[in-house]
Design an enzyme around this catalytic site. Structure first.
Site, PDB file in Angstrom:
ATOM      1  CE  LYS A 249      -1.912   2.720   3.090  1.00 10.75           C
ATOM      2  NZ  LYS A 249      -1.917   3.958   2.302  1.00 10.75           N
TER       3      LYS A 249
ATOM      4  CD  GLU B 218      14.030   0.743   7.706  1.00 10.73           C
ATOM      5  OE1 GLU B 218      14.584   1.751   8.190  1.00 10.73           O
ATOM      6  OE2 GLU B 218      14.629  -0.291   7.422  1.00 10.73           O
TER       7      GLU B 218
ATOM      8  CB  CYS C 147      13.479   8.817   7.183  1.00 13.86           C
ATOM      9  SG  CYS C 147      14.405   7.845   5.990  1.00 13.86           S
TER      10      CYS C 147
ATOM     11  CD  GLU D 292      10.782  12.667  10.690  1.00 20.65           C
ATOM     12  OE1 GLU D 292       9.657  12.228  10.986  1.00 20.65           O
ATOM     13  OE2 GLU D 292      11.587  12.036   9.988  1.00 20.65           O
TER      14      GLU D 292
HETATM   15  P1  NAD Z   1       2.667   8.147   7.898  1.00 18.32           P
HETATM   16  O1  NAD Z   1       3.043   7.343   9.097  1.00 18.32           O
HETATM   17  O2  NAD Z   1       1.667   9.199   8.071  1.00 18.32           O
HETATM   18  O3  NAD Z   1       2.139   7.192   6.752  1.00 18.32           O
HETATM   19  C1  NAD Z   1       2.911   6.139   6.238  1.00 18.32           C
HETATM   20  C2  NAD Z   1       1.987   5.110   5.610  1.00 18.32           C
HETATM   21  O4  NAD Z   1       1.207   4.499   6.625  1.00 18.32           O
HETATM   22  C3  NAD Z   1       1.011   5.665   4.595  1.00 18.32           C
HETATM   23  O5  NAD Z   1       0.875   4.759   3.534  1.00 18.32           O
HETATM   24  C4  NAD Z   1      -0.270   5.757   5.393  1.00 18.32           C
HETATM   25  O6  NAD Z   1      -1.429   5.699   4.579  1.00 18.32           O
HETATM   26  C5  NAD Z   1      -0.167   4.535   6.282  1.00 18.32           C
HETATM   27  N1  NAD Z   1      -0.911   4.576   7.536  1.00 18.32           N
HETATM   28  C6  NAD Z   1      -1.318   5.657   8.223  1.00 18.32           C
HETATM   29  N2  NAD Z   1      -1.976   5.275   9.339  1.00 18.32           N
HETATM   30  C7  NAD Z   1      -1.959   3.919   9.345  1.00 18.32           C
HETATM   31  C8  NAD Z   1      -2.452   2.924  10.251  1.00 18.32           C
HETATM   32  N3  NAD Z   1      -3.090   3.249  11.371  1.00 18.32           N
HETATM   33  N4  NAD Z   1      -2.243   1.630   9.948  1.00 18.32           N
HETATM   34  C9  NAD Z   1      -1.579   1.274   8.832  1.00 18.32           C
HETATM   35  N5  NAD Z   1      -1.111   2.163   7.937  1.00 18.32           N
HETATM   36  C10 NAD Z   1      -1.281   3.473   8.206  1.00 18.32           C
HETATM   37  O7  NAD Z   1       4.055   8.706   7.335  1.00 18.32           O
HETATM   38  P2  NAD Z   1       4.264   9.668   6.090  1.00 18.32           P
HETATM   39  O8  NAD Z   1       3.856  11.030   6.512  1.00 18.32           O
HETATM   40  O9  NAD Z   1       3.678   9.088   4.866  1.00 18.32           O
HETATM   41  O10 NAD Z   1       5.852   9.596   5.895  1.00 18.32           O
HETATM   42  C11 NAD Z   1       6.719  10.408   6.561  1.00 18.32           C
HETATM   43  C12 NAD Z   1       7.380   9.652   7.694  1.00 18.32           C
HETATM   44  O11 NAD Z   1       8.036   8.498   7.178  1.00 18.32           O
HETATM   45  C13 NAD Z   1       8.465  10.469   8.354  1.00 18.32           C
HETATM   46  O12 NAD Z   1       8.359  10.340   9.742  1.00 18.32           O
HETATM   47  C14 NAD Z   1       9.751   9.818   7.845  1.00 18.32           C
HETATM   48  O13 NAD Z   1      10.841   9.990   8.686  1.00 18.32           O
HETATM   49  C15 NAD Z   1       9.340   8.397   7.705  1.00 18.32           C
HETATM   50  N6  NAD Z   1      10.240   7.680   6.796  1.00 18.32           N
HETATM   51  C16 NAD Z   1      11.142   6.788   7.314  1.00 18.32           C
HETATM   52  C17 NAD Z   1      12.033   6.129   6.482  1.00 18.32           C
HETATM   53  C18 NAD Z   1      13.042   5.161   7.034  1.00 18.32           C
HETATM   54  O14 NAD Z   1      13.615   4.402   6.264  1.00 18.32           O
HETATM   55  N7  NAD Z   1      13.285   5.146   8.330  1.00 18.32           N
HETATM   56  C19 NAD Z   1      12.006   6.362   5.100  1.00 18.32           C
HETATM   57  C20 NAD Z   1      11.075   7.273   4.604  1.00 18.32           C
HETATM   58  C21 NAD Z   1      10.197   7.928   5.461  1.00 18.32           C
END
Ligand code: NAD
Length: 511
Positions: A216, A291, A325, A422
């Site tokens: 997803k 991650e 990230c 962050e």
């Molecule tokens: P997010 O947590 O809001 O969403 C990530 C994904 O999770 C999306 O696909 C979203 O639809 C889904 N999601 C949201 N709520 C959910 C739930 N309750 N159950 C299951 N899925 C759910 O994050 P974002 O805003 O899309 O991304 C930014 C974040 O991602 C930042 O904190 C960044 O640091 C992190 N990130 C980490 C890495 C890494 O490798 N550590 C890499 C890229 C981004």
């Protein structure tokens, strides 16, 4: 980083022999190996074709969602609609998981690893062939500069497939006497900052290890994952091996996490959602990798090559608008060189161009969504209220779209929210230090532990810092360098588990 790459390529070009090289047949394996090391993808002829509607990719076909509903995806640089994407729900998740299970128990599970590997190679080659199209769509949908989509996201995505394809029939060498077996069906959930690249990070090792996938993507950036679905379909991957479903995180994403027939969840996203998923999975038999967020420290010692360091700091925080990230969002400068570094940083940010992401000259593209722009603005206001000194570029700004100027803050307390939380935007905090111990203490003093950078002329200092910085990756005299052969992941609230390299394969195996 994009700049560094551009420089590297120029050097490579000028170093090339003047005489015409012996003709290399196009589309041979040679060409693909030439690009394995982080080079731009070969110029592809594909054009960016975007349909009026995109459906879910389940069991090898594009199908309407059970609800029949769609959501709009917006170009953050123009605020205009690009296209509509199917809004899936828990029923779609169930259908996709069933398709994945069937493929896993059937044709995919029984296929010799060598054959699996060929499909993965084919996907890698097709990503290269459609590189231009993928780069343009990534930039339209996500807002990142085209230079970055073209030189980083797309070629690196292809490289993840190439690298993992090579492992598929060598797992028993990688894990000798361990009888490595796939887990079954992997549920994979992506963030919006590197949509195609994150899909490659997750799908490629899952396939190499013989798992089936339900993935997803994030709602604001689903398009390149759906383009990857087209590639997977064209590559003739058996139906159901990879399913790509689009929709809400809290409903559809959660349904994937909770589905009883999913054996592993690989989540990349925010720390808050990661914690929700961790709780939901507790007590089940599912394997989990998280991650999550980061607050990377970039540290300049007084013996560093300062011009190079400043360039690295700029790339470390402004690459992909800071939506990274592992961004180097906190800078620590040794006191004796602080005035010089600050002056160089001010000069450099004055040259950065914020603007149309499709323009090759743009350094900082659009913020991915209005919601994210508001979050960044909230932090900038907090910094101002805290009395920090703000250094903002005065560059021209586009009239429409979600844009943010590169911004630096100095004079912040270690406890400031800007230092601890962050921001995920083009905002850099700057602090000073005198001794190694002081900077280690400050750099480790956040809830996160994903990345760090050390700028110094001394190898011994690099070794000392890498052992003491609590970060999954520590770069020395460079930053934001990614490679499919290296494990990537965090400590503390940045998550656990590793993606990339052999450790990334292990995360999809039972040994
Ligand atoms: P997010 O947590 O809001 O969403 C990530 C994904 O999770 C999306 O696909 C979203 O639809 C889904 N999601 C949201 N709520 C959910 C739930 N309750 N159950 C299951 N899925 C759910 O994050 P974002 O805003 O899309 O991304 C930014 C974040 O991602 C930042 O904190 C960044 O640091 C992190 N990130 C980490 C890495 C890494 O490798 N550590 C890499 C890229 C981004």
């Amino acid at each position: 980083m994009a700049k560094a790459i551009a420089k590297k390529n120029t050097t490579a070009k000028s170093a090339a022999p003047k005489k015409a090289a012996p003709a290399v047949k196009k589309n041979t394996i040679k060409l693909s190996f030439d690009t394995l090391h982080y080079a731009p993808a070969p110029e592809s002829k594909s054009s960016a074709k975007i349909d009026a509607q995109y459906n879910l990719f389940i069991n090898g076909k594009f199908v309407k969602s059970q609800s029949g509903q769609y959501y709009d995806t917006i170009n953050p640089a123009t605020e205009e609609k690009i296209t509509s994407v199917a809004e899936g729900n828990a029923k779609d998740v169930d259908i996709a998981v069933k398709a994945a299970r069937k493929a896993y128990e059937g044709v995919w599970g029984k296929m010799p690893a060598k054959e699996r590997s060929k499909y993965i190679y084919r996907i890698a080659r097709m990503i290269q062939e459609r590189a231009r199209e993928l780069s343009i769509i990534e930039t339209l949908d996500g807002g990142k500069p085209i230079r970055e989509s073209r030189d980083v996201d797309v070629p690196l995505a292809a490289n993840h497939f190439f690298y993992n394809a090579g492992w598929a029939d060598k797992l028993s060498y990688a894990f000798p006497n361990k009888n490595p077996q796939p887990l079954g069906v992997a549920g994979q959930i992506l963030p919006w900052n590197f949509p195609l690249l994150m899909a490659a990070w997750k799908i490629a090792p899952a396939l190499a290890t013989g798992n089936a996938v339900v993935l997803k993507p994030a709602k604001t950036t689903s398009l390149t994952a759906l383009k990857l679905a087209e590639i997977i379909q064209e590559a003739d991957l058996p139906p159901g091996v990879v399913n790509i479903i689009t929709g809400n995180g809290s409903s559809m994403g959660m349904a994937l996490v909770n589905h009883p027939d999913v054996n592993k969840i690989a989540f990349t996203g925010s720390t808050d959602v990661g914690k929700v998923i961790q709780k939901a999975i507790a007590g089940t038999n599912k394997k989990l990798t998280l991650e999550l967020g980061g607050k990377g420290a970039n540290i300049i010692f007084d013996d560093a090559a300062l011009d190079q360091a400043v360039e690295g700091i700029i790339n470390g925080i402004f690459f992909n608008q800071g939506h990274v990230c592992c961004a180097g969002s906190r800078l620590f400068v040794q006191e004796s060189v602080y005035p010089e570094v600050l002056r160089k940083l001010k000069d450099r940010i004055a040259t950065l161009i914020v603007g149309d992401p499709l323009d090759k000259n743009t350094d900082i593209g659009a913020i991915n969504s209005k919601q994210q722009l508001d979050t960044i603005q909230k932090y900038i206001n907090i910094g101002k209220k805290e009395g920090a000194e703000i250094i903002e570029s005065t560059c021209a700004m586009p009239k429409k779209g979600f844009f943010c100027r590169p911004t630096l803050f100095t004079n912040l307390a270690q406890s400031s929210r800007l230092v601890q939380e962050e921001i995920f935007g083009p905002v850099l905090t700057i602090q000073t230090f005198r001794t190694d111990d002081e900077v280690i203490e400050k750099a480790n003093n956040t809830p996160f532990g994903l990345s760090a950078g050390v700028w110094t002329d001394k190898g011994s200092k690099v070794f000392n810092m890498t052992t003491k910085l609590r970060a999954g990756v520590v770069w020395a005299n460079t930053f934001n360098k990614f490679d499919p052969t290296s494990p990537f992941g965090g400590y503390k609230e940045s998550g656990f588990g590793r993606e990339g390299g052999m450790h990334g394969l292990a995360a999809y195996l039972r040994v």
